[in-house]
Design an enzyme around this catalytic site. Structure first.
Site, PDB file in Angstrom:
ATOM      1  N   TYR A 141       3.659 -17.540  -9.287  1.00 24.40           N
ATOM      2  CA  TYR A 141       3.755 -16.568  -8.183  1.00 24.40           C
ATOM      3  C   TYR A 141       2.430 -16.502  -7.423  1.00 24.40           C
ATOM      4  O   TYR A 141       2.379 -16.673  -6.202  1.00 24.40           O
ATOM      5  CB  TYR A 141       4.150 -15.195  -8.733  1.00 24.40           C
ATOM      6  CG  TYR A 141       3.973 -14.091  -7.732  1.00 24.40           C
ATOM      7  CD1 TYR A 141       4.647 -14.133  -6.511  1.00 24.40           C
ATOM      8  CD2 TYR A 141       3.112 -13.020  -7.973  1.00 24.40           C
ATOM      9  CE1 TYR A 141       4.468 -13.135  -5.570  1.00 24.40           C
ATOM     10  CE2 TYR A 141       2.934 -12.021  -7.046  1.00 24.40           C
ATOM     11  CZ  TYR A 141       3.614 -12.075  -5.842  1.00 24.40           C
ATOM     12  OH  TYR A 141       3.421 -11.093  -4.910  1.00 24.40           O
ATOM     13  N   LYS A 145       1.395 -17.822  -3.478  1.00 25.78           N
ATOM     14  CA  LYS A 145       0.798 -16.954  -2.445  1.00 25.78           C
ATOM     15  C   LYS A 145      -0.539 -17.539  -1.972  1.00 25.78           C
ATOM     16  O   LYS A 145      -0.876 -17.482  -0.790  1.00 25.78           O
ATOM     17  CB  LYS A 145       0.609 -15.539  -2.992  1.00 25.78           C
ATOM     18  CG  LYS A 145       1.916 -14.781  -3.156  1.00 25.78           C
ATOM     19  CD  LYS A 145       2.451 -14.293  -1.808  1.00 25.78           C
ATOM     20  CE  LYS A 145       3.737 -13.500  -1.927  1.00 25.78           C
ATOM     21  NZ  LYS A 145       4.171 -12.858  -0.686  1.00 25.78           N
ATOM     22  N   ARG A 282       3.396 -10.059 -22.283  1.00 25.04           N
ATOM     23  CA  ARG A 282       4.263 -10.786 -21.345  1.00 25.04           C
ATOM     24  C   ARG A 282       3.449 -11.945 -20.771  1.00 25.04           C
ATOM     25  O   ARG A 282       2.303 -11.735 -20.352  1.00 25.04           O
ATOM     26  CB  ARG A 282       4.692  -9.820 -20.238  1.00 25.04           C
ATOM     27  CG  ARG A 282       5.709 -10.368 -19.280  1.00 25.04           C
ATOM     28  CD  ARG A 282       6.207  -9.297 -18.328  1.00 25.04           C
ATOM     29  NE  ARG A 282       5.170  -8.830 -17.412  1.00 25.04           N
ATOM     30  CZ  ARG A 282       5.363  -7.927 -16.451  1.00 25.04           C
ATOM     31  NH1 ARG A 282       6.548  -7.358 -16.305  1.00 25.04           N
ATOM     32  NH2 ARG A 282       4.381  -7.565 -15.657  1.00 25.04           N
TER      33      ARG A 282
HETATM   34  N1  UFG Z   1       4.483  -3.477 -18.322  1.00 32.00           N
HETATM   35  C1  UFG Z   1       4.851  -3.027 -19.583  1.00 32.00           C
HETATM   36  N2  UFG Z   1       6.177  -2.779 -19.806  1.00 32.00           N
HETATM   37  C2  UFG Z   1       7.135  -2.958 -18.851  1.00 32.00           C
HETATM   38  C3  UFG Z   1       6.744  -3.427 -17.568  1.00 32.00           C
HETATM   39  C4  UFG Z   1       5.406  -3.674 -17.350  1.00 32.00           C
HETATM   40  O1  UFG Z   1       4.025  -2.852 -20.477  1.00 32.00           O
HETATM   41  O2  UFG Z   1       8.326  -2.720 -19.131  1.00 32.00           O
HETATM   42  C5  UFG Z   1       3.073  -3.742 -18.064  1.00 32.00           C
HETATM   43  C6  UFG Z   1       2.796  -5.166 -17.642  1.00 32.00           C
HETATM   44  O3  UFG Z   1       2.600  -5.982 -18.771  1.00 32.00           O
HETATM   45  C7  UFG Z   1       1.539  -4.983 -16.793  1.00 32.00           C
HETATM   46  C8  UFG Z   1       1.693  -3.596 -16.179  1.00 32.00           C
HETATM   47  O4  UFG Z   1       2.684  -2.939 -16.968  1.00 32.00           O
HETATM   48  O5  UFG Z   1       0.426  -4.981 -17.601  1.00 32.00           O
HETATM   49  C9  UFG Z   1       2.178  -3.628 -14.752  1.00 32.00           C
HETATM   50  O6  UFG Z   1       3.308  -4.479 -14.710  1.00 32.00           O
HETATM   51  P1  UFG Z   1       4.252  -4.579 -13.420  1.00 32.00           P
HETATM   52  O7  UFG Z   1       5.378  -5.509 -13.795  1.00 32.00           O
HETATM   53  O8  UFG Z   1       4.602  -3.218 -12.949  1.00 32.00           O
HETATM   54  O9  UFG Z   1       3.316  -5.214 -12.331  1.00 32.00           O
HETATM   55  P2  UFG Z   1       2.434  -6.569 -12.384  1.00 32.00           P
HETATM   56  O10 UFG Z   1       1.020  -6.158 -12.642  1.00 32.00           O
HETATM   57  O11 UFG Z   1       3.015  -7.588 -13.292  1.00 32.00           O
HETATM   58  O12 UFG Z   1       2.624  -7.168 -10.938  1.00 32.00           O
HETATM   59  C10 UFG Z   1       2.524  -6.393  -9.748  1.00 32.00           C
HETATM   60  C11 UFG Z   1       3.400  -7.050  -8.698  1.00 32.00           C
HETATM   61  C12 UFG Z   1       2.874  -8.424  -8.380  1.00 32.00           C
HETATM   62  C13 UFG Z   1       1.394  -8.350  -8.053  1.00 32.00           C
HETATM   63  C14 UFG Z   1       0.603  -7.631  -9.117  1.00 32.00           C
HETATM   64  C15 UFG Z   1      -0.810  -7.481  -8.663  1.00 32.00           C
HETATM   65  O13 UFG Z   1       4.750  -7.168  -9.174  1.00 32.00           O
HETATM   66  O14 UFG Z   1       3.594  -8.910  -7.257  1.00 32.00           O
HETATM   67  O15 UFG Z   1       1.187  -6.351  -9.343  1.00 32.00           O
HETATM   68  O16 UFG Z   1      -1.552  -6.643  -9.475  1.00 32.00           O
HETATM   69  F1  UFG Z   1       0.914  -9.604  -7.970  1.00 32.00           F
END
Ligand code: UFG
Length: 335
Positions: A141, A145, A282
Site C-alpha cells: 500500500y 502511494k 498484524r
Molecule cells: N489495530 C488493532 N486491532 C484492530 C485494528 C487495528 O490492534 O482490530 C491496531 C493496528 O495494529 C494499528 C492500529 O490499531 O497498530 C491502527 O490500525 P488501523 O487499521 O486503524 O490503521 P493503520 O495504522 O493500519 O492504517 C491507517 C490507514 C492507512 C494509513 C495509516 C497511516 O488505514 O491508510 O493509517 O498511519 F497509511
C-alpha cells in the site's frame, strides 16, 4: 469551473466533498462504488459512477464538466489487505493514477491534490516524522502511494502542472453533525472496530500485538480528525490557486496514542462494556507513526481544531450510534 474529486464517495473523500460544497465550490465526484457509498456524496455534487482506470470514462466526465483542479482519493487503502494482494494495489492505485494523469494532460488540467499516506515512511528511525525522513514503505500500500508521488513529480515537471501530496496519518472521527462517517465493508480500522464492539455488533476487540517496543507494548499512531483533514485539503487547493509550487505535507495531530489508550478512551466515551483480547501482530504494521505537521501549519496555515483523541472518538461514536449498520441499513436521515 469545477473541482473533481475521485473517490468522493469514500470516507475521507465524502468529507472533502461536503466541505467544498459548503464553501461554494462546484464539485464533481467520480467513484466506482466498490468501497464508497452513493449516500455519502453530497446531493449538490455532480456524480459519475465509474472506474478511473478507464480513460474513456474519465474523458467523458472531463468533456461534460469544466474541471480546473482535482482531488485524487480513489485508491485501495488498507495496509493488511495490500500485504495479501499486492498486485491489486498496483492495479487499482498505480494504474488508476496513471490513467487519471493521462486524461489530465489531454484536458490541460494542471492542479492536483493527492491523497497520500504516512505508510510511505515505513518503520521510521525517529519520531515525529518529517517530510524529509527516509521513504521506506513497509507495505505494498505504502509502496504504491510512493510510486504515485514519484509519478506526480515527473508528470508535473514535464507538463508544467503543480501538485500537493498530503500524507495522512490515521484519519478518524466523522462530521460532527453525524450525517457522514466511516463505513467500510469488512472494517479493519481500530476506532470503528471498537465502536462496533461497544454497540454489540462484534464479539470483541483484538489488540494486534502487545510486545512492541512502545510505552505499553501496543502500536502508537497519530489520529487526525477527518474534518481537520478536509480543511487541510481546502488550504492545499488555495495554495495551488495562489501559485504555490509542487509540495508534500504530513497531516497528523502530532500526538502519539497507543492502541490501549484508544481502547480506554472509547470505553469512557461509550460507557459500554466490550471484550478486549490480545492477538498476534498484524503484518506490515510499524510500531510507531507520529507526524511532524509543522510544514503544513507554517506553509498552508493549517490549524487542526479537534486534536484530542476524546473528541475524535466522540464524533465517531455519534456517527456509529446513529448509523449502527452504516449507510445502507440506517434509519437516520442522511444529508
Ligand atoms: N489495530 C488493532 N486491532 C484492530 C485494528 C487495528 O490492534 O482490530 C491496531 C493496528 O495494529 C494499528 C492500529 O490499531 O497498530 C491502527 O490500525 P488501523 O487499521 O486503524 O490503521 P493503520 O495504522 O493500519 O492504517 C491507517 C490507514 C492507512 C494509513 C495509516 C497511516 O488505514 O491508510 O493509517 O498511519 F497509511
Amino acid at each position: 469551473m469545477a473541482i473533481l474529486v475521485t473517490g468522493g464517495a469514500g470516507y475521507i473523500g465524502s468529507h472533502i466533498v461536503d466541505l467544498l460544497i459548503r464553501k461554494g465550490y462546484e464539485t464533481v465526484v467520480v467513484d466506482h462504488l466498490a468501497a464508497g457509498h452513493r449516500q455519502a456524496v453530497h446531493p449538490k455534487a455532480a456524480f459519475y459512477e465509474g472506474d478511473i482506470r478507464s480513460q474513456d470514462f474519465l474523458n467523458s466526465v472531463f468533456c461534460s464538466e469544466r474541471i480546473e483542479a482535482v482531488f485524487h482519493f480513489a485508491a485501495s487503502s488498507l495496509v493488511g489487505a495490500s500485504m495479501k494482494n499486492p498486485l491489486n494495489y498496483y492495479d487499482n492505485n498505480v494504474l488508476g493514477s496513471l490513467s487519471l494523469l493521462k486524461v489530465l494532460d489531454a484536458h490541460k488540467v494542471k492542479q492536483l491534490v493527492f491523497s497520500s499516506t504516512a505508510a510511505v515512511y515505513g518503520e521510521a528511525k525517529s519520531q515525529p516524522i518529517r517530510e524529509d525522513a527516509p521513504l521506506e514503505p513497509a507495505s505494498p500500500y505504502g509502496e504504491t502511494k510512493l510510486a504515485i508521488e514519484r509519478m506526480l513529480h515527473w508528470w508535473a515537471q514535464a507538463s508544467g502542472a503543480r501538485f500537493v501530496s498530503l500524507r495522512y496519518f490515521n484519519a478518524a472521527g466523522a462530521k460532527a453533525s453525524g450525517e457522514i462517517g466511516e463505513d467500510h465493508q469488512n472494517e479493519t480500522h481500530l476506532i470503528p472496530i471498537i465502536l462496533q464492539a461497544a454497540l454489540g455488533k462484534r464479539k470483541s476487540v483484538s489488540i494486534f500485538g502487545d510486545d512492541y517496543p512502545t510505552k505499553d507494548g501496543t502500536c502508537i499512531r497519530d489520529y487526525i480528525h477527518v474534518e481537520d483533514l478536509a480543511e487541510a485539503h481546502l488550504l492545499a487547493l488555495r495554495y495551488l490557486e495562489d501559485g504555490g509550487e509542487s509540495n508534500v505535507f504530513n497531516l497528523g495531530g502530532s500526538k502519539g496514542i497507543s492502541v490501549k489508550e484508544v481502547i480506554e478512551t472509547a470505553a469512557e466515551v461509550t460507557n459500554r462494556y466490550f471484550k478486549v483480547t490480545i492477538a498476534p501482530r498484524r503484518s506490515g504494521d510499524p510500531a510507531e507513526l507520529v507526524a511532524s505537521s509543522e510544514k503544513a501549519r507554517s506553509l498552508l496555515k493549517w490549524k487542526p481544531q479537534k486534536t484530542s483523541i476524546r473528541q475524535i472518538v466522540e464524533d465517531a461514536w455519534s456517527w456509529h450510534r446513529s448509523h449502527p449498520d452504516g449507510y445502507h441499513k440506517s434509519k437516520a436521515s442522511l444529508l
